[in-house]
Design a protein around this motif. Structure first.
Motif, PDB file in Angstrom:
ATOM      1  N   ASN A  83     -50.671  17.977  78.338  1.00  0.00           N
ATOM      2  CA  ASN A  83     -52.134  17.772  77.694  1.00  0.00           C
ATOM      3  C   ASN A  83     -51.941  18.395  76.504  1.00  0.00           C
ATOM      4  OD1 ASN A  83     -54.988  17.514  78.161  1.00  0.00           O
ATOM      5  ND2 ASN A  83     -55.119  19.640  78.294  1.00  0.00           N
ATOM      6  N   TRP A  84     -51.196  19.850  76.419  1.00  0.00           N
ATOM      7  CA  TRP A  84     -51.076  20.320  74.909  1.00  0.00           C
ATOM      8  C   TRP A  84     -50.195  19.498  74.126  1.00  0.00           C
ATOM      9  CZ3 TRP A  84     -53.171  24.131  72.506  1.00  0.00           C
ATOM     10  CH2 TRP A  84     -53.697  25.345  73.447  1.00  0.00           C
ATOM     11  N   ALA A  85     -49.358  18.668  74.733  1.00  0.00           N
ATOM     12  CA  ALA A  85     -48.526  17.924  73.781  1.00  0.00           C
ATOM     13  C   ALA A  85     -49.317  16.804  73.221  1.00  0.00           C
ATOM     14  CB  ALA A  85     -47.369  17.059  74.561  1.00  0.00           C
ATOM     15  N   GLY A  86     -50.369  15.987  74.016  1.00  0.00           N
ATOM     16  CA  GLY A  86     -51.304  15.284  73.468  1.00  0.00           C
ATOM     17  C   GLY A  86     -52.315  15.900  72.477  1.00  0.00           C
ATOM     18  N   PHE A 108     -52.358  14.695  68.285  1.00  0.00           N
ATOM     19  CA  PHE A 108     -53.437  14.015  67.549  1.00  0.00           C
ATOM     20  C   PHE A 108     -53.896  15.174  66.384  1.00  0.00           C
ATOM     21  CE2 PHE A 108     -58.379  14.288  67.534  1.00  0.00           C
ATOM     22  CZ  PHE A 108     -58.471  13.094  66.851  1.00  0.00           C
ATOM     23  N   ILE A 109     -53.633  16.484  66.564  1.00  0.00           N
ATOM     24  CA  ILE A 109     -53.882  17.269  65.599  1.00  0.00           C
ATOM     25  C   ILE A 109     -52.754  17.092  64.509  1.00  0.00           C
ATOM     26  CG2 ILE A 109     -53.738  19.709  64.727  1.00  0.00           C
ATOM     27  CD1 ILE A 109     -54.836  20.548  67.650  1.00  0.00           C
ATOM     28  N   THR A 138     -43.740  20.255  67.984  1.00  0.00           N
ATOM     29  CA  THR A 138     -44.122  20.953  69.058  1.00  0.00           C
ATOM     30  C   THR A 138     -44.613  20.207  70.143  1.00  0.00           C
ATOM     31  OG1 THR A 138     -44.826  22.706  67.654  1.00  0.00           O
ATOM     32  CG2 THR A 138     -45.545  22.855  69.920  1.00  0.00           C
ATOM     33  N   ALA A 139     -45.121  19.116  69.749  1.00  0.00           N
ATOM     34  CA  ALA A 139     -45.769  18.091  70.780  1.00  0.00           C
ATOM     35  C   ALA A 139     -44.603  17.399  71.271  1.00  0.00           C
ATOM     36  CB  ALA A 139     -46.591  16.877  70.174  1.00  0.00           C
ATOM     37  N   TRP A 140     -43.602  16.963  70.656  1.00  0.00           N
ATOM     38  CA  TRP A 140     -42.472  16.147  71.407  1.00  0.00           C
ATOM     39  C   TRP A 140     -41.496  17.270  72.031  1.00  0.00           C
ATOM     40  CZ3 TRP A 140     -42.726  11.576  72.077  1.00  0.00           C
ATOM     41  CH2 TRP A 140     -43.302  10.403  71.191  1.00  0.00           C
ATOM     42  N   LEU A 141     -41.424  18.575  71.626  1.00  0.00           N
ATOM     43  CA  LEU A 141     -40.667  19.635  72.464  1.00  0.00           C
ATOM     44  C   LEU A 141     -41.466  19.841  73.762  1.00  0.00           C
ATOM     45  CD1 LEU A 141     -38.582  21.487  72.622  1.00  0.00           C
ATOM     46  CD2 LEU A 141     -40.196  23.236  71.482  1.00  0.00           C
TER      47      LEU A 141
END
Length: 123
Positions: free
Chosen positions: A69-72, A76-77, A110-113
């Motif tokens: 959820n955070w990654a998504g 987007f950000i 960060t999202a990919w991590l």
């Protein structure tokens, strides 16, 4: 899950439209350097649109994953900050706007991590 698939698809649609606009509407109107900047924004927007769709699909399998959820949301950000700043930079040629772009890059990284950690944890 559904939200990220929809947001990803909308961003993919926008990416295609913005790519066409850059190729046909901006060519000859802005310097080549800034046309390349525009293309970079389009490329990263499309890659991360696909990433959002992937995250939405993964959330269908792992609906309680706060990591995904955070990654998504970070992806987007990242699209807004990274691609958005490049689009504005290309059109306005105000170089200070380039300082926003790395913030989007950090959001992407960060999202990919987080996707990697989620995959390691649940798959």
């Amino acid at each position: 899950m559904k939200a990220f698939i929809i947001i990803g698809a909308i961003n993919a649609l926008l990416s295609v439209g913005l790519g066409a606009f850059g190729a046909h509407g901006l060519e000859g109107k802005i310097p080549d350097k800034y046309l390349e900047t525009w293309k970079t924004g389009v490329t990263y927007q499309m890659f991360h649109s696909t990433g959002l769709i992937l995250i939405g699909l993964l959330l269908g399998k792992f609906p309680e994953s706060s990591l995904l959820n955070w990654a998504g949301w970070l992806m987007f950000i990242g699209i807004i900050l990274f691609a958005g700043s490049l689009y504005i930079l290309a059109v306005t040629q105000i170089k200070v706007l380039g300082a926003i772009t790395p913030l989007g890059g950090v959001a992407f990284l960060t999202a990919w991590l987080l996707v990697i950690i989620a995959a390691w944890k649940w798959m």
